[in-house]
Design an enzyme around this catalytic site. Structure first.
Site, PDB file in Angstrom:
ATOM      1  N   GLY A 134       0.770  -1.058   0.111  1.00 58.74           N
ATOM      2  CA  GLY A 134       0.508   0.158  -0.095  1.00 58.74           C
ATOM      3  C   GLY A 134       0.723   1.536  -0.117  1.00 58.74           C
ATOM      4  O   GLY A 134       1.209   2.260  -1.021  1.00 58.74           O
ATOM      5  N   ILE A 135       2.318   1.511   0.800  1.00 54.09           N
ATOM      6  CA  ILE A 135       2.904   2.197   1.222  1.00 54.09           C
ATOM      7  C   ILE A 135       3.329   2.650  -0.889  1.00 54.09           C
ATOM      8  O   ILE A 135       3.783   3.840  -1.249  1.00 54.09           O
ATOM      9  CB  ILE A 135       3.710   2.231   1.711  1.00 54.09           C
ATOM     10  CG1 ILE A 135       3.441   2.312   3.309  1.00 54.09           C
ATOM     11  CG2 ILE A 135       5.289   3.144   2.100  1.00 54.09           C
ATOM     12  CD1 ILE A 135       4.436   1.529   4.456  1.00 54.09           C
ATOM     13  N   VAL A 213      11.726   2.997   5.756  1.00 50.52           N
ATOM     14  CA  VAL A 213       9.598   3.344   6.448  1.00 50.52           C
ATOM     15  C   VAL A 213       8.971   2.138   7.191  1.00 50.52           C
ATOM     16  O   VAL A 213       8.131   2.075   7.178  1.00 50.52           O
ATOM     17  CB  VAL A 213       9.061   4.111   5.822  1.00 50.52           C
ATOM     18  CG1 VAL A 213       9.553   6.140   5.335  1.00 50.52           C
ATOM     19  CG2 VAL A 213       8.727   3.431   4.331  1.00 50.52           C
ATOM     20  N   ARG A 215      10.773  -1.346   8.919  1.00 49.69           N
ATOM     21  CA  ARG A 215      11.242  -1.582  11.188  1.00 49.69           C
ATOM     22  C   ARG A 215      12.948  -1.622  10.312  1.00 49.69           C
ATOM     23  O   ARG A 215      13.307  -1.945   9.970  1.00 49.69           O
ATOM     24  CB  ARG A 215      10.678  -2.654  11.216  1.00 49.69           C
ATOM     25  CG  ARG A 215       9.172  -3.208  11.130  1.00 49.69           C
ATOM     26  CD  ARG A 215       8.748  -2.074  12.972  1.00 49.69           C
ATOM     27  NE  ARG A 215       7.709  -2.202  12.754  1.00 49.69           N
ATOM     28  CZ  ARG A 215       6.829  -1.363  12.111  1.00 49.69           C
ATOM     29  NH1 ARG A 215       7.124  -0.858  11.061  1.00 49.69           N
ATOM     30  NH2 ARG A 215       5.188  -1.455  13.434  1.00 49.69           N
ATOM     31  N   ASP A 239      12.789   7.075   9.936  1.00 48.29           N
ATOM     32  CA  ASP A 239      11.894   6.688  10.453  1.00 48.29           C
ATOM     33  C   ASP A 239      11.512   5.992  11.772  1.00 48.29           C
ATOM     34  O   ASP A 239      11.304   5.760  12.327  1.00 48.29           O
ATOM     35  CB  ASP A 239      11.294   7.461  10.460  1.00 48.29           C
ATOM     36  CG  ASP A 239       9.637   7.628  10.876  1.00 48.29           C
ATOM     37  OD1 ASP A 239       9.736   8.205  11.466  1.00 48.29           O
ATOM     38  OD2 ASP A 239       8.485   6.746  10.934  1.00 48.29           O
ATOM     39  N   GLU A 244      15.721   0.447  18.760  1.00 51.89           N
ATOM     40  CA  GLU A 244      14.368   1.803  18.590  1.00 51.89           C
ATOM     41  C   GLU A 244      14.074   1.793  20.526  1.00 51.89           C
ATOM     42  O   GLU A 244      13.020   0.541  20.576  1.00 51.89           O
ATOM     43  CB  GLU A 244      13.184   1.531  17.321  1.00 51.89           C
ATOM     44  CG  GLU A 244      12.321   2.720  17.590  1.00 51.89           C
ATOM     45  CD  GLU A 244      11.780   2.025  16.237  1.00 51.89           C
ATOM     46  OE1 GLU A 244      10.564   3.067  17.088  1.00 51.89           O
ATOM     47  OE2 GLU A 244      11.631   2.264  14.712  1.00 51.89           O
ATOM     48  N   HIS A 263      10.075   7.786  14.288  1.00 56.71           N
ATOM     49  CA  HIS A 263       9.182   6.806  13.888  1.00 56.71           C
ATOM     50  C   HIS A 263       7.978   7.039  13.960  1.00 56.71           C
ATOM     51  O   HIS A 263       6.143   7.349  14.524  1.00 56.71           O
ATOM     52  CB  HIS A 263       8.616   5.675  14.993  1.00 56.71           C
ATOM     53  CG  HIS A 263       8.334   4.658  14.468  1.00 56.71           C
ATOM     54  ND1 HIS A 263       8.571   2.809  15.014  1.00 56.71           N
ATOM     55  CD2 HIS A 263       7.105   4.370  13.320  1.00 56.71           C
ATOM     56  CE1 HIS A 263       7.599   2.099  14.531  1.00 56.71           C
ATOM     57  NE2 HIS A 263       7.001   2.686  13.301  1.00 56.71           N
ATOM     58  N   ASN A 266       3.729   8.082   9.890  1.00 54.92           N
ATOM     59  CA  ASN A 266       2.243   7.654  10.002  1.00 54.92           C
ATOM     60  C   ASN A 266       2.064   8.834  11.224  1.00 54.92           C
ATOM     61  O   ASN A 266       2.009   8.426  12.169  1.00 54.92           O
ATOM     62  CB  ASN A 266       1.622   6.649  10.527  1.00 54.92           C
ATOM     63  CG  ASN A 266       0.383   6.188  10.743  1.00 54.92           C
ATOM     64  OD1 ASN A 266       0.113   7.138   9.844  1.00 54.92           O
ATOM     65  ND2 ASN A 266      -0.075   5.458  11.318  1.00 54.92           N
TER      66      ASN A 266
END
Length: 302
Positions: A134-135, A213, A215, A239, A244, A263, A266
């Site tokens: 989708g991205i 974008v 993980r 991101d 993390e 992060h 979104n």
């Protein structure tokens, strides 16, 4: 259908459930669970009568790591719902790196002679999107508008509209020499762990920018630090990181050709409002016995 909304009540989600044909009830009386929280406070022993769990996250790896997702019932996530937000970030990140906005933001004087000669434009460039779901599909028209072409990598190899080439994931190794810049948007699975390692970074053009974008663990952090220091690629926009949150003092913070954001690809604003239409449709589909949107495949890990 009776649905429990947890862990708290959100009006956008509650209204979507009712509009889709569901009735809000307590967990013990529910046929389905809509979960707007994380894995830590997820019910440890769901009633057997729960036949569907709808998660409001697109990235659900923490639920897999917690051992919560199984094949005893249907699961769905928010894959694709937030694609426009993340696609905007990824294309923006490429522009920031290629046009060296990040360097200019830090400047306190006129530094034209210090600008990296590898500054490029997206016009005429080829961008590889690894994990073109989708991205990636949302990125393609944005990249086309800037004059760039796209090479797509997805699991099946089924052609992606707008991509000049689509490769199946088993041929991912071929893509590193086919593009100028790279966006990592694949799910985190055993197969994608450290997908971008030292050999991959070596295969990229030294003018390449890498945007992650997905993980953090899809990129070998130590290898990336070495590649940045040695000029193997031009830079990276991250991101997500591994580890993390990225701790203070980590070598990535000291590299002037790495852009790090916490992060936030979104955006947090309007999350449940954006997800509500998908929830409403999945409630309707479940009641009607139709295929769900963004159904999770436990065996695939996403």
């Amino acid at each position: 259908m009776r649905i429990h909304l947890g862990p708290g009540r959100d009006d956008h989600l509650a209204n979507a459930i009712v509009e889709g044909g569901g009735t809000l009830v307590g967990l013990d009386d529910a046929d389905a669970l809509v979960w707007d929280g994380g894995p830590d406070d997820f019910p440890t022993d769901l009633p057997d009568r729960i036949r569907l769990v709808q998660l409001t996250y697109a990235g659900i790896e923490p639920f897999f790591r917690a051992g919560l997702i199984d094949d005893r019932r249907l699961w769905a996530n928010a894959s694709g719902v937030y694609a426009d937000n993340v696609a905007e970030y990824a294309v923006g990140g490429l522009l920031v790196g290629l046009r060296q906005f990040h360097s200019s933001l830090a400047a306190k004087s006129w530094r034209k002679d210090d600008i990296d000669p590898r500054v490029r434009t997206l016009h005429g460039a080829t961008v590889a999107i690894v994990g073109c779901g989708g991205i990636g599909r949302a990125m393609i028209p944005r990249l086309h508008a800037l004059g760039a072409e796209v090479v797509a990598v997805n699991r099946s190899g089924r052609p992606v509209d707008g991509a000049k080439v689509t490769l199946p994931s088993v041929r991912t190794r071929e893509v590193w020499s086919m593009a100028d810049h790279f966006v990592i948007a694949a799910p985190a699975t055993e197969d994608t762990d450290r997908l971008v390692d030292a050999a991959v970074l070596e295969a990229m053009p030294d003018t390449a920018w890498l945007v992650n974008v997905a993980r953090g663990n899809l990129v070998d952090t130590d290898a990336l630090v070495d590649a940045m220091r040695e000029g193997k690629i031009a830079g990276a926009v991250l991101d997500v990181t591994d580890p993390e949150p990225l701790p203070d003092g980590h070598p990535l913070w000291d590299l002037d050709n790495v852009v790090i954001t916490p992060h936030i690809a979104n955006t947090r604003s309007h999350l449940t409002e954006n997800f509500a239409p998908t929830l409403r449709e999945n409630v309707r589909r479940f009641i009607a016995g139709e295929e769900l949107l963004a159904r999770v495949e436990p065996s695939a890990g996403y």
